[in-house]
Design a protein around this motif. Structure first.
Motif, mmCIF file in Angstrom:
data_model
loop_
_atom_site.group_PDB
_atom_site.id
_atom_site.type_symbol
_atom_site.label_atom_id
_atom_site.label_comp_id
_atom_site.label_asym_id
_atom_site.label_seq_id
_atom_site.Cartn_x
_atom_site.Cartn_y
_atom_site.Cartn_z
ATOM 1 N N PHE A 133 9.419 11.195 -5.048
ATOM 2 C CA PHE A 133 8.580 10.261 -4.312
ATOM 3 C C PHE A 133 9.287 8.922 -4.240
ATOM 4 O O PHE A 133 10.324 8.711 -4.858
ATOM 5 N N GLY A 134 8.683 7.986 -3.496
ATOM 6 C CA GLY A 134 9.215 6.632 -3.386
ATOM 7 C C GLY A 134 9.563 6.277 -1.957
ATOM 8 O O GLY A 134 10.140 7.094 -1.235
ATOM 9 N N VAL A 186 0.837 -1.201 0.000
ATOM 10 C CA VAL A 186 0.000 0.000 0.000
ATOM 11 C C VAL A 186 0.874 1.254 0.000
ATOM 12 O O VAL A 186 0.642 2.198 -0.764
ATOM 13 N N THR A 187 1.897 1.259 0.838
ATOM 14 C CA THR A 187 2.785 2.416 0.911
ATOM 15 C C THR A 187 3.444 2.693 -0.432
ATOM 16 O O THR A 187 3.524 3.842 -0.890
ATOM 17 N N ARG A 188 3.896 1.639 -1.087
ATOM 18 C CA ARG A 188 4.572 1.842 -2.374
ATOM 19 C C ARG A 188 3.598 2.310 -3.436
ATOM 20 O O ARG A 188 3.929 3.158 -4.278
ATOM 21 N N ILE A 189 2.369 1.789 -3.431
ATOM 22 C CA ILE A 189 1.357 2.214 -4.390
ATOM 23 C C ILE A 189 1.010 3.689 -4.173
ATOM 24 O O ILE A 189 0.824 4.447 -5.127
ATOM 25 N N VAL A 190 0.917 4.116 -2.916
ATOM 26 C CA VAL A 190 0.611 5.508 -2.600
ATOM 27 C C VAL A 190 1.651 6.434 -3.226
ATOM 28 O O VAL A 190 1.311 7.465 -3.835
ATOM 29 N N HIS A 191 2.915 6.089 -3.110
ATOM 30 C CA HIS A 191 3.969 6.913 -3.705
ATOM 31 C C HIS A 191 3.870 6.911 -5.232
ATOM 32 O O HIS A 191 4.067 7.961 -5.872
ATOM 33 N N LYS A 192 3.564 5.760 -5.826
ATOM 34 C CA LYS A 192 3.420 5.708 -7.282
ATOM 35 C C LYS A 192 2.253 6.570 -7.745
ATOM 36 O O LYS A 192 2.345 7.269 -8.752
ATOM 37 N N HIS A 193 1.142 6.514 -7.005
ATOM 38 C CA HIS A 193 -0.013 7.328 -7.365
ATOM 39 C C HIS A 193 0.306 8.821 -7.252
ATOM 40 O O HIS A 193 -0.077 9.620 -8.122
ATOM 41 N N ALA A 194 1.006 9.199 -6.194
ATOM 42 C CA ALA A 194 1.366 10.609 -6.018
ATOM 43 C C ALA A 194 2.297 11.083 -7.135
ATOM 44 O O ALA A 194 2.239 12.228 -7.576
ATOM 45 N N ALA A 195 3.152 10.185 -7.615
ATOM 46 C CA ALA A 195 4.110 10.547 -8.651
ATOM 47 C C ALA A 195 3.443 10.846 -9.989
ATOM 48 O O ALA A 195 4.051 11.491 -10.854
#
Length: 402
Positions: free
Chosen positions: A253-254, A78-87
């Motif tokens: 991000f990331g 979830v944390t990694r997906i959140v960063h990808k979405h923000a990017a």
């Protein structure tokens, strides 16, 4: 928490998704992008053309259903997906669109097997995850003082070809400043405009230099274009973007990042191919901020001709007395061994640095097969799983859950 009434339907979906999830995601993307062509500006259309995007979502659907009762397993994902979405600038407004077309695709593929009760259960499960992502994305946007989708204008102040296939771009603001703070290991999204600004694509590139440098640097591998979509952005950067040009990019991000940089623990950085880029950011940050730290740096490439960033490695070696470097090549033709130890064949740091590995923080980046093999060797050598971090994207993100 998923309701008791919905849980049996999600559990029963696991074998169905194992068989049909790829078909569902193909229908989902085709229908959604057909109804909302503006979303093509957010999605990697090269990955759409190659099927990587569809496979990624298919893996996510299956992993979510199979692990819905195990939130601890899903939390890092979830944390990694959140960063990808923000990017890419995803917002809460996108989630209802996804819900409509995802549930529609499930119904279209499964037909009568997709009962109203099953679709209701998946709607509940979807919004349980979506609301979590929305809240975490809001927190990340706030923490980074970022407006979703906002881009900044950066000027290319230097361009260096690190190897036959990789070029580095040094980026500053228009008034000559560093574009912002970041943690070593993070990435930025770079925008390319098409058709006079009518279309765009975003690509993520790891920052590859020290967090203390007065610039951001990305190091981009030229991808071989299989069609008009794949490799477009990397080839544009290599062929068209020169010194003094301006590009549009996001903040960094990331969640794959070296923290802390200053530590008494040994650090092991293992990479293959273009996976060297975030590792260089980590190495150069340690070089500038904690040069006394014990660091073990190993990289795998096809041959010395494919070895990028030799000057970075040489400078780090000159300034870090506790740095050990090992380079592994399929072919040794042209190898000279001036930077560090040179070896032929697959990377084997468990033999090379057996004792150090047991007490070190370890970071991996490279192709999935490389990272899987290295991680397995490390675990068999007695390294604790929680001390092994890796950078993965797409379907690779979920391989430990499938």
């Amino acid at each position: 928490m998923l309701s008791a009434s919905a849980r049996p339907y999600i559990d029963a979906s696991v074998p169905v998704l194992r068989e049909h999830s790829l078909d569902i995601t193909k229908v989902f993307y085709a229908n959604m992008l057909g109804a909302h062509p503006e979303l093509k500006n957010l999605f990697n259309m090269g990955n759409q053309a190659s099927g990587v995007q569809q496979q990624s979502l298919a893996s996510a659907l299956f992993a979510y259903a199979a692990n819905i009762a195990n939130p601890a397993a899903l939390a890092p994902v979830v944390t990694r997906i959140v960063h990808k979405h923000a990017a890419v600038g995803l917002t809460a407004a996108h989630y209802p669109i996804v819900a409509e077309h995802l549930l529609g695709a499930i119904k279209q593929v499964l037909g009568d097997a997709a009962s109203d009760d099953l679709l209701s259960a998946w709607g509940e499960a979807y919004w349980l995850l979506a609301n979590l992502l929305i809240e975490e994305e809001k927190k990340l946007y706030a923490a980074t003082a970022t407006t979703p989708g906002a881009l900044k204008t950066l000027k290319v102040v230097r361009k260096v070809f690190e190897s036959e296939h990789i070029a580095s771009f040094y980026l500053q603001t228009e008034d000559g400043q560093r574009p912002g703070d970041f943690q070593p290991g993070q990435y930025i999204s770079v925008e390319m405009q098409f058709d006079g600004g009518q279309r765009r694509q975003l690509r993520q590139y790891s920052l590859s230099d020290s967090q203390a440098a007065p610039w951001w640097r990305i190091s981009v591998k030229r991808e071989q274009a299989q069609d008009q979509l794949q490799g477009q952005v990397s080839n544009w950067l290599h062929d068209e973007v020169e010194v003094s040009a301006s590009i549009q990019a996001t903040p960094a991000f990331g969640d794959f990042m070296l923290t802390p940089v200053v530590s008494e623990r040994p650090l092991v950085l293992l990479s293959a191919g273009v996976g060297i880029t975030p590792m260089l950011s980590m190495l150069n940050s340690v070089r500038d901020l904690a040069p006394q730290r014990q660091v073990y740096f190993a990289h795998a490439a096809r041959s010395p001709a494919w070895q990028a960033h030799s000057l970075d490695l040489q400078e780090a070696r000159n300034r870090m007395s506790a740095l050990e470097i090992a380079l592994f090549y399929e072919s040794l033709e042209g190898a000279h061994g001036s930077i560090g130890g040179v070896y032929q064949g697959r990377m084997d740091v468990c033999t090379l640095w057996a004792e150090a590995l047991l007490h070190a923080d370890i970071y991996l980046c490279g192709p999935l097969g490389f990272m899987q093999a290295q991680r397995q060797q490390l675990l068999e050598a007695g390294v604790a799983a929680e001390r092994i971090q890796r950078e993965v994207f797409g379907p690779d993100l979920l391989d430990h859950l499938l």
